[in-house]
Design an enzyme around this catalytic site. Structure first.
Site, PDB file in Angstrom:
ATOM      1  CB  CYS A  48      -8.055 -22.319  15.793  1.00  0.00           C
ATOM      2  SG  CYS A  48      -7.535 -21.246  17.213  1.00  0.00           S
ATOM      3  CB  CYS A  74     -12.541 -21.537  18.141  1.00  0.00           C
ATOM      4  SG  CYS A  74     -11.259 -21.265  16.678  1.00  0.00           S
ATOM      5  CG  ASP A 131      -5.953   5.287  -3.000  1.00  0.00           C
ATOM      6  OD1 ASP A 131      -5.047   4.824  -2.677  1.00  0.00           O
ATOM      7  OD2 ASP A 131      -6.893   5.035  -2.287  1.00  0.00           O
ATOM      8  CG  ASP A 182      -2.402   0.758   0.964  1.00  0.00           C
ATOM      9  OD1 ASP A 182      -2.233   1.608  -0.103  1.00  0.00           O
ATOM     10  OD2 ASP A 182      -3.270   0.837   1.939  1.00  0.00           O
ATOM     11  CB  CYS A 202      -9.758 -22.399  20.705  1.00  0.00           C
ATOM     12  SG  CYS A 202      -9.906 -20.436  20.155  1.00  0.00           S
TER      13      CYS A 202
HETATM   14  N1  GUN Z   1      -6.469   0.943   3.111  1.00  0.00           N
HETATM   15  C1  GUN Z   1      -7.578   1.004   3.792  1.00  0.00           C
HETATM   16  N2  GUN Z   1      -8.461   1.810   2.844  1.00  0.00           N
HETATM   17  C2  GUN Z   1      -7.606   2.326   1.902  1.00  0.00           C
HETATM   18  C3  GUN Z   1      -8.055   3.152   0.682  1.00  0.00           C
HETATM   19  O1  GUN Z   1      -9.012   3.633   0.343  1.00  0.00           O
HETATM   20  N3  GUN Z   1      -6.766   3.170  -0.038  1.00  0.00           N
HETATM   21  C4  GUN Z   1      -5.624   2.490   0.200  1.00  0.00           C
HETATM   22  N4  GUN Z   1      -4.487   3.020  -0.722  1.00  0.00           N
HETATM   23  N5  GUN Z   1      -5.486   1.950   1.225  1.00  0.00           N
HETATM   24  C5  GUN Z   1      -6.219   1.634   2.057  1.00  0.00           C
HETATM   25 ZN    ZN Z   2      -9.632 -20.341  17.947  1.00  0.00          ZN
END
Ligand code: GUN
Ligand code: ZN
Length: 678
Positions: A277, A275, A126, A91, A280
């Protein structure tokens, strides 16, 4: 092309795909665990070993900000930095901008940086549009996002680019944003939705996802940004989201919260966990509570990831079985706001959008879970096909409406039918919970392959009745006889007031009927199934006119199942009936008859000439070679494969939907059953 998507299986508007990346292949829908490049609560390798993660996501903005991380990433690459040889998405800092109000990097700079550290999928910077943004503000945000997407293309090099679809809570803007970023992206996240999920605004979430999907090309991966709670996985996957990312597992663990498929619970309030897993199973809740913070957090994070990945396995398996709606409906009971979201899906334009994707049958029964089951897109389609394609048998003046009952209906109601036929020539329609079922279509999926409750809720009953009334009034148009509990109670009605006033004219009808021996259910079945499957008039094209059908058409029955298997017309084998879903499989002769009897584009999938020669030899039709498709075809339908001059080269079953033509660069479009030579 740095990444590509291939369709493998589908249900609802959801799908199982193979996502190919420079660092390996991923099966979607899947979850990308968020790795914090600073503190690794759980390492990337453990993500694969313990939970089966195939792709991870980390944050390029954070890497760039820290000198040691930046230097390592620039010198040895992001894969070395996080010690992971699989696909990595990063990201861009948008979320930091949203949380902290500012970031210290330019949009082109962060894309260059992601390229330089060798990520597989990098994300543009963005502009995060919160749900509070007005239409005008959201529109300005989105224009800036599109500008940045365009500018990022020049910087991305060989890296795949994720161009986020923004647009606030406005579906129209989402669609516009999707169309606008399409030329620049390889993968499309839906952004700005974290506040919607945090505030359980699932109805808005549904509108936003569908808006974005409407504007995006079908063959590209779609990511739901910041969606890490398994509670929304089934619904979001059913709407066509392929990728999810989760930092929720860590955030929740830090707050002492345990994630479950149907919600979240505080560890402090847990005396026992159901759960399965490993955490748990081996650590009683009391012990978990006593652990020191770091160990407890680690174990809670593990539990959260186990549950999240398990839910995705469940989603994928439901897609394969064709039971995804069932899962969505079950999970929607987890939160009242999910019920609101389900209601949105019942709006007419939503139903139509969903119906375009829906396969014609599944491998398991249509299991009723509650009021939402009356609105699945498959029923919507069948009602429409009945309305536009079905024709009642000629020369019958009375239609008897039978009640819901044991399946298949023709067997369950055999004695009633026999009684009626001893008194009059009649046709039979079952007033089923799934809508009207002409008796001769009782083997068609899901009429026979359904499990319904004995007593239905009033809302669903009203829905079923209104579809029946419309069908009787507009399609059947004979006098209607409602079959009561006692034969003495038979009453004649017009369709309109069939259920409005059950105490109408009593008529004891003592006439002689043709008897059940004269009733040719097979002949009715072949005729009605052909029309419903291939379109009105197909029965005549395939089997010839109704008159004289006995002489012309021969049925070969399966002894074991006591069902028609093969249909021969004047010596030609034209159709086979599938026992599993009650629909026909075409044969070469059947395909030739439909091709001659119906003009293009009806039932056609048009392929490029270079593909046609292969398909004529029986090879499958690959997605990139499809030029056009009959807009009425749906996944699972039988189709005619033709070349650009409408020469018939093969027949088979459609995998793609018409609106997906041109979308996928890989994978099958039609599974060819038989090539027809050249
Ligand atoms: N992570 C959570 N929401 C967003 C988003 O709208 N844009 C970006 N780039 N990362 C995110
Ligand atoms: Zn669990």
């Amino acid at each position: 092309m740095p990444i590509s998507l291939e369709l493998k299986d589908r249900a609802a508007a959801g799908r199982i795909c193979r996502l190919e990346t420079p660092h390996g292949t991923v099966t979607t829908p899947t979850l990308l665990p968020v790795l914090n490049p600073n503190i690794q609560l759980i390492s990337a390798k453990e993500m694969r070993r313990l939970f089966g993660a195939e792709m991870v996501i980390t944050n390029s903005y954070v890497i760039r900000k820290h000198d040691d991380l930046r230097t390592h990433a620039l010198e040895k690459g992001v894969h070395s930095l996080i010690d992971w040889d699989g696909p990595v998405m990063t990201d861009s800092g948008t979320f930091q901008q949203y949380v902290y109000g500012d970031v210290e990097v330019a949009p082109d700079e962060i894309v260059r940086f992601q390229r330089d550290i060798g990520v597989d999928v990098g994300t543009i910077l963005d502009v995060f549009s919160t749900p509070e943004r007005s239409y005008e503000e959201a529109r300005e945000d989105l224009e800036e996002t599109v500008r940045r997407a365009e500018l990022s293309v020049a910087e991305k090099g060989d890296m795949a680019l994720a161009t986020t679809v923004q647009g606030g809570v406005y579906p129209i803007l989402r669609e516009e944003a999707a169309r606008a970023v399409t030329p620049f992206g390889d993968l499309f996240p839906i952004g700005g939705v974290v506040p919607l999920m945090e505030r359980q605004r699932y109805a808005d979430l549904v509108r936003v996802i569908v808006g974005a999907k409407e504007g995006l090309p079908a063959g590209k991966p779609v990511h739901l940004f910041g969606c890490g709670h398994p509670m929304v996985f089934p619904l979001a996957a059913a709407l066509g989201c392929d990728l999810f990312d989760s930092s929720a597992y860590a955030k929740y663990a830090r707050d002492g919260r345990m994630i479950f498929a149907d919600g979240t619970r505080m560890l402090a309030e847990m005396e026992e966990s159901e759960c399965l897993c490993p955490v748990c199973q081996t650590t009683p809740m009391a012990e978990l509570k006593r652990l020191a913070e770091p160990q407890r957090m680690r174990l809670l994070a593990e539990h959260n990831l186990h549950v999240s990945f398990a839910e995705l396995r469940r989603v994928r398996q439901s897609i394969r079985e064709g039971t995804l709606w069932e899962l969505v409906e079950q999970r929607a009971t987890a939160h009242p706001s999910l019920q609101d979201a389900m209601k949105v899906l019942q709006e007419e334009p939503m139903k139509q959008w969903l119906e375009r994707h829906e396969p014609i049958s599944g491998s398991r029964a249509y299991r009723w879970t509650g009021p939402h089951s009356a609105h699945r897109p498959l029923l919507h389609r069948l009602h429409r096909r009945l309305q536009t394609r079905y024709q009642p048998p000629p020369d019958v003046e009375t239609t008897v409406v039978l009640t819901e009952g044991r399946r298949p209906f023709s067997a369950g109601h055999r004695e009633r039918i026999k009684d009626h036929l001893s008194r009059r020539a009649a046709h039979f329609i079952v007033d089923s919970y799934l809508g009207p079922v002409p008796i001769e279509l009782d083997h068609v999926y899901p009429f026979a392959q359904s499990i319904v409750p004995d007593v239905l809720d009033p809302g669903s009953l009203t829905t079923a009745r209104s579809v029946l009334s419309l069908f009787l009034d507009e399609v059947v148009r004979t006098q209607v006889l409602a079959d009561g509990d006692e034969l003495e109670d038979w009453t004649f009605h017009t369709a309109e007031d069939l259920y409005a006033d059950p105490g109408l004219v009593l008529q004891h009808d003592k006439k002689e009927g043709p008897g059940i021996e004269a009733w040719d259910l097979d002949r009715l079945r072949m005729r009605a199934t052909a029309d419903l499957q291939f379109g009105r008039g197909a029965a005549k094209v395939l089997l010839g006119p109704w008159e004289g059908m006995e002489a012309r058409v021969r049925f070969h029955r399966s002894k074991r199942l006591d069902k028609v298997r093969n249909v021969q017309v004047e010596g030609d084998h034209v159709l086979s009936l599938r026992a599993a879903d009650g629909w026909f499989s075409l044969t070469a002769d059947g395909a030739r008859r439909l091709h001659a009897g119906f003009q293009t584009p009806k039932l056609r999938v048009v392929v490029q000439a270079e593909s046609a020669t292969f398909n004529a030899e029986g090879k499958n039709v690959m997605a990139p070679f499809v030029m056009d498709m009959d807009p009425e075809l749906r996944p699972g339908d039988d189709c005619l494969v033709v070349d650009p001059d409408d020469r018939l080269v093969a027949h088979g079953r459609v995998i793609l939907a018409p609106h997906e033509v041109g979308g996928f660069q890989r994978g099958l479009a039609v599974r060819v059953r038989e090539g027809l030579g050249t």
